[in-house]
Write a protein that holds these residues in place. Structure first.
Motif, short mmCIF file in Angstrom:
data_model
loop_
_atom_site.label_atom_id
_atom_site.label_comp_id
_atom_site.label_asym_id
_atom_site.label_seq_id
_atom_site.Cartn_x
_atom_site.Cartn_y
_atom_site.Cartn_z
N ALA A 148 0.84 -1.20 0.00
CA ALA A 148 0.00 0.00 0.00
C ALA A 148 0.88 1.25 0.00
O ALA A 148 0.55 2.26 -0.60
CB ALA A 148 -0.91 0.00 1.22
N ASN A 149 2.00 1.15 0.69
CA ASN A 149 2.88 2.30 0.83
C ASN A 149 4.27 1.90 0.34
O ASN A 149 5.12 1.47 1.12
CB ASN A 149 2.91 2.71 2.32
N PHE A 152 7.57 2.97 2.19
CA PHE A 152 7.71 2.31 3.50
C PHE A 152 8.14 0.86 3.30
O PHE A 152 8.97 0.33 4.04
CB PHE A 152 6.39 2.40 4.27
N ARG A 156 11.43 -1.23 4.70
CA ARG A 156 11.42 -2.54 5.36
C ARG A 156 12.43 -3.49 4.71
O ARG A 156 13.12 -4.24 5.40
CB ARG A 156 10.02 -3.15 5.30
N THR A 187 12.32 8.30 7.50
CA THR A 187 10.92 8.03 7.82
C THR A 187 10.20 9.31 8.22
O THR A 187 9.04 9.54 7.83
CB THR A 187 10.84 7.03 8.99
N GLN A 190 9.42 11.36 5.11
CA GLN A 190 8.28 10.77 4.39
C GLN A 190 6.96 11.07 5.11
O GLN A 190 5.98 11.49 4.50
CB GLN A 190 8.46 9.26 4.25
N ASN B 83 4.93 8.36 12.26
CA ASN B 83 6.35 8.19 11.91
C ASN B 83 7.07 7.36 12.95
O ASN B 83 7.82 6.43 12.62
CB ASN B 83 7.07 9.55 11.87
N ARG B 86 6.24 3.68 12.93
CA ARG B 86 6.95 2.97 11.87
C ARG B 86 8.43 2.78 12.23
O ARG B 86 8.98 1.70 12.03
CB ARG B 86 6.87 3.78 10.57
N SER B 87 9.04 3.84 12.73
CA SER B 87 10.46 3.74 13.07
C SER B 87 10.68 2.72 14.17
O SER B 87 11.68 2.00 14.17
CB SER B 87 10.99 5.10 13.51
N ARG B 90 10.63 -0.71 12.71
CA ARG B 90 11.84 -0.97 11.94
C ARG B 90 13.04 -1.14 12.86
O ARG B 90 13.90 -1.99 12.65
CB ARG B 90 12.08 0.16 10.96
N ILE B 275 -2.25 -0.77 9.94
CA ILE B 275 -1.96 -1.42 8.65
C ILE B 275 -0.45 -1.57 8.46
O ILE B 275 0.07 -2.65 8.20
CB ILE B 275 -2.57 -0.61 7.49
N ASP B 276 0.27 -0.44 8.64
CA ASP B 276 1.70 -0.47 8.35
C ASP B 276 2.43 -1.43 9.29
O ASP B 276 3.31 -2.17 8.86
CB ASP B 276 2.29 0.94 8.50
N GLN B 279 1.50 -5.15 8.51
CA GLN B 279 2.25 -5.59 7.33
C GLN B 279 3.72 -5.80 7.68
O GLN B 279 4.36 -6.74 7.19
CB GLN B 279 2.13 -4.55 6.21
#
Lengths: 298, 298, 298, 298, 298
Positions: A148-149, A152, A156, A187, A190, B83, B86-87, B90, B275-276, B279
């Motif tokens: 979807a992104n 991102f 990964r 990140t 973005q 952000n 997500r970080s 990761r 979602i992110d 995934q």
């Protein structure tokens, strides 16, 4: 983005000529009716234009200041994309030193180029596949393409490559942490760009400033025709132009990714990322920088 | 948040029609009395509207600028939530590398999803239990549910899990410190959002701008009826609309968490986090992103 | 800080009723003299109120914007005190892992609670001893009580405890450096708050805006009585109220630590620090959060 | 810096009385000529004071906002000098733990006190030698005294001492890196202060605002004498005072290091650095804090 | 950059005398026609100058505020170049401690001086070779000279030298990571400066403010000649001067690298970098600082 030094006023006239022409037509009709036909009854004894103007000035002041701030923040975030991409490539060099890690470094830098292109396409809601294909292995590309992104997803993939590098002993915890800090900065850039794209300017500012400027322009010829007489169309056009231009200037900066002539030159910036990073890993052929076409850099 | 491209002016009219209608009624009464009945004595020789307008302009300028800044800061902090989430995912991948730590990484990422949902509920003063239950073990959920500050409690749970990971040798001091830095960024986002929610706009700006705009609108028809005559209701409505809209625009942005159509789309943002991150850890079923409903994204 | 949702305009009237009443009295005297006694000579042919208003608008605009910025910066720094206190407690958990270090962690977190209370008292120039006594060992308390800057002294005590922990092998260099980073953030918050407390708004803005608003209000009735006649006291009061309220709003935000109803709710914030940190170390009894009293949170 | 709570308006009057008196004299002459001698021809039919006022308002608005921002940035940077000095002393304690390093820690903290004093003298273009002599060994002092940039030279000396500490095994790479981060923050504060000192406010703002305010004041009595008659000197003085005070306020904040009564209290701040740091290393005699003299803190 | 304390108003007059003279000529012609020849028909009954002025004020307010912000951001980024260069040299000292690394440290600091000079030339689109030749080995110079972005190429060379140092065991991972952080700060400064240079002020602000100020000035004499009569040229020049100066002030700050007398003194700043860094590594001959020439520092 307009980058020419000599700005041709005609460029902007081309954008506001429609409302200006409509305004001029109205002005002329009012003038003909008032001066030519003597229909003085069409004009009230006094129009409260200054009262309206004061409110309008506050509105346009707030709106244009915030629109500029949005545009500059978007530009700064794209600048951060470039800076952090460069720093990431340099950090890889300084921190992943084993000679046998060279191919991996090359792969990681190409992932980073792909990330920048994918981010640009993501901002413009375009398919990134053609632009990122040259920089990713086929299976990676396949995984990224269905995410979807996509940018991102590329990050990964980079994280997985770093994990593999750690398992190979090419990175220790400190070096991985330092590289991870650079990825966090990417990140953040973005995320900031997604925020601006996904959050339009509050609609009341955008919509109302147009409505109020239009109302002001409609009242304008009635307010000044008793004083200006046959010069009304000229005077009204000049004043109307100032307010239309204020509204238009705010509108253009409000959405910095909409491919207007005023948007952030994302193609040029991502091309610079590609050039700098390919030179950094010693790629043989490097594309030339993008140049403005008729004063516009995309 | 309004995200439609074509803003329907009717949406906003629906919000200000009440004061506008009241204003129009007053204007009509004044006009009838002055023009129709000839009660010219109801209008003083001159109303100091420009003097009032100048003070009002300063008031509304300061207020609308600060209201916008609050709203944008809230939006930026929610962007930071995304952000940093997500970080964090990761960083877990890059720094907690042992293969046997995979289940723990999965658990930690699910804690992070729960944190984002809990934060959204905390901002809206709702019970987070239904939203976070799928992501936390039952005993953790029980402890979090009775905490005064659920997202902070989830962070404490994550800290305990990291300590256990250190004792298992899955993290060394450097890696723990780097992960902790990411948690600090999340704590800062949460604290910033609490600050905005708990600190209303200084009430004098909020209350007075409404009072003064109302006073201005009440005086308006008396001030312009001698000049505009039967056009008074129209002219007064246009000018009144500018000031009412200015006041309304500031009011809407002032409290970005109040579930108005202008607030920050927290549900959509936390859904994106979910979602992110799902995934990122390879969860099988991932919910779809939220889409605007009739132009409004929640 | 006023936190009620429904702001009672009477609260503010209570604060400006004195100058407003004086203004109303002056207005009435002027009106009686001019309208009742026919002393038209007391009013000059024209008063340059708009000229004065323009200068005043610039003055009040600059001043109110900067006053708001000061207030919000103070609020943000207190927010940082809360965030950084939470992060510090969590960092201690994640980085000082030996089981036998539990009592020291508890002591350090209590020091941090004491630091927050001491900082609040320091801002309000109060004796911190009663508030911090429950959280510090007696000899530490004695040393802190006689320091010129108690919160800074508490930080020095924490540093000594960390040194002891390093000598006991409970912290290595990396962990100490990471904890020290958190302490630096706390030092920065404290320094920022001291800066705002010790640096009053430039006196010319504070003093002159009052002087000029007063001058404007004194001239007001003379300027509008020829037009408004018997309505002068009403019209003058409305306009005067706008400018007095602008001045008052700036004044209230200018000094965010002065225990007015508009100041930063330091007691509530430090209470939150205490609750969150005591819960974090598992203290049995935790005090309840502070609630607004008659709409005011202290 | 003025820190008194009750601001004596006389202080500022003392600064603007000269132009005010000149203005009053001009006003009186114009009034005598127009009212007394009946020379009505000296006054044009209408003076475009509002047109000039609008331009002036934009000018003074931009200028006073930026002057305040400069002043507050300078104050914030000096605050950072204090914060970072405290953090540096604490960091030394936490990270340079060997007992035998105590004398070196003491020396380094004294270097830091010298740095703050040297920076103050550097900002005021004074010789730092008398102020820093008590804190540096003679040979260090000799080297520092002949450097072009004494505070930067002191930082170099500190770096050499840290290198020696590393060679003695009192610091490892991590600890040195963490201490270096603190020194970088100090370098940034110094650089920011040099930037403000070396970059005057753009001269067109500074020079033109004075010129335009003067022009406005010169035109003022001619513009208002037909309406105000014998009250002209009073009215003109009030309006002129507003604009002169606006200009003066901007001017005072524009250069925050010029030893005016409005500048940043650098002596007091560096004295606080000295007190806090000497207490931190247990020095016996510590000087008292500086107190305002007649309401002014230097 | 203008640094003289006493600003000679003549300097600026020299820059605006052309439009001012044209304006004066127009004013005189209008005055002669209206007053001398009695052509009163050339002047409409009333010119809407205040309406135009309100729009213009918003335009110039937004534009001058943003132009100043651009200029100050550019200056701050150049300040960061200086700060970070100093910190980089100090960091090298503190973190690359082996005695045998002294020549490499010297080389790296010279690379840094070359970077600053190359950045200045890059900003001014000049060939950096002559300025950087003294600081780089011939083969490095050859590689840098043919790079599209010379300062970025120098950073790549520094990264290679750091890699070599790591392989020689002069730096470990931690020290390399800390040095790399400093390089990242330098990359960010460079990127920020490129951003400002490559992104002109939105052309509509730049172009329109000139157009509107011109239109305003052309209308001015017609609007004021009925009131001012023979004083028209004087009054019109004063008001026109205010608006022309506002436009000019914005224009000068808008592009901070264009070698005007208002630009950022890049030569002086890079000279300071050279002096400070050469002193830091003990170079024998150090050039003197640049001094202003006729009040202008380049």
């Amino acid at each position: 983005m307009v980058v020419v030094d000599r700005f041709r006023i005609t460029d902007t006239l081309r954008e506001v000529w429609r409302p200006l022409a409509a305004l001029f037509l109205l002005d002329s009709l009012v003038t003909i009716a008032y001066v030519g036909l003597g229909w003085t009854w069409i004009v009230p004894a006094g129009l409260p234009l200054p009262l309206l103007g004061t409110g309008l000035a506050v509105f346009l002041g707030v709106r244009n200041n915030t629109a500029y701030a949005r545009w500059w923040e978007a530009r700064t975030l794209w600048g951060a994309v470039l800076n952090n991409s460069r720093s990431y490539a340099r950090t890889l060099t300084v921190l992943m030193v084993p000679a046998e890690a060279a191919p991996l470094r090359h792969t990681l830098v190409h992932h980073q180029i792909a990330w920048a292109h994918a981010l640009r396409c993501f901002m413009r809601r375009e398919d990134p596949a053609p632009d990122i294909a040259p920089f990713l292995p086929p299976d990676t590309l396949a995984r990224v393409a269905k995410a979807a992104n996509p940018p991102f997803a590329i990050q990964r993939e980079m994280a997985e490559l770093l994990v593999a590098a750690r398992r190979d002993g090419w990175l220790d915890g400190i070096e991985a942490a330092a590289l991870n800090t650079t990825l966090t900065a990417l990140t953040d850039s973005q995320g900031g760009l997604e925020r601006i794209r996904n959050t339009p300017m509050p609609q009341q500012y955008a919509a109302f400033s147009r409505v109020f400027v239009t109302a002001y322009c409609l009242m304008l010829p009635f307010g000044i025709v008793p004083d200006l007489n046959v010069l009304t169309p000229l005077g009204s056009a000049v004043i109307g132009f100032v307010f239309l231009a204020l509204d238009q200037s705010g509108r253009h900066l409000e959405d910095p990714f909409m491919r207007s002539i005023y948007d952030v030159p994302m193609s040029a910036i991502t091309r610079t990322v590609e050039i700098d990073l390919r030179q950094a890993v010693g790629d043989a052929e490097v594309p030339p920088p993008l140049h403005p076409v008729r004063g516009i850099l995309r």
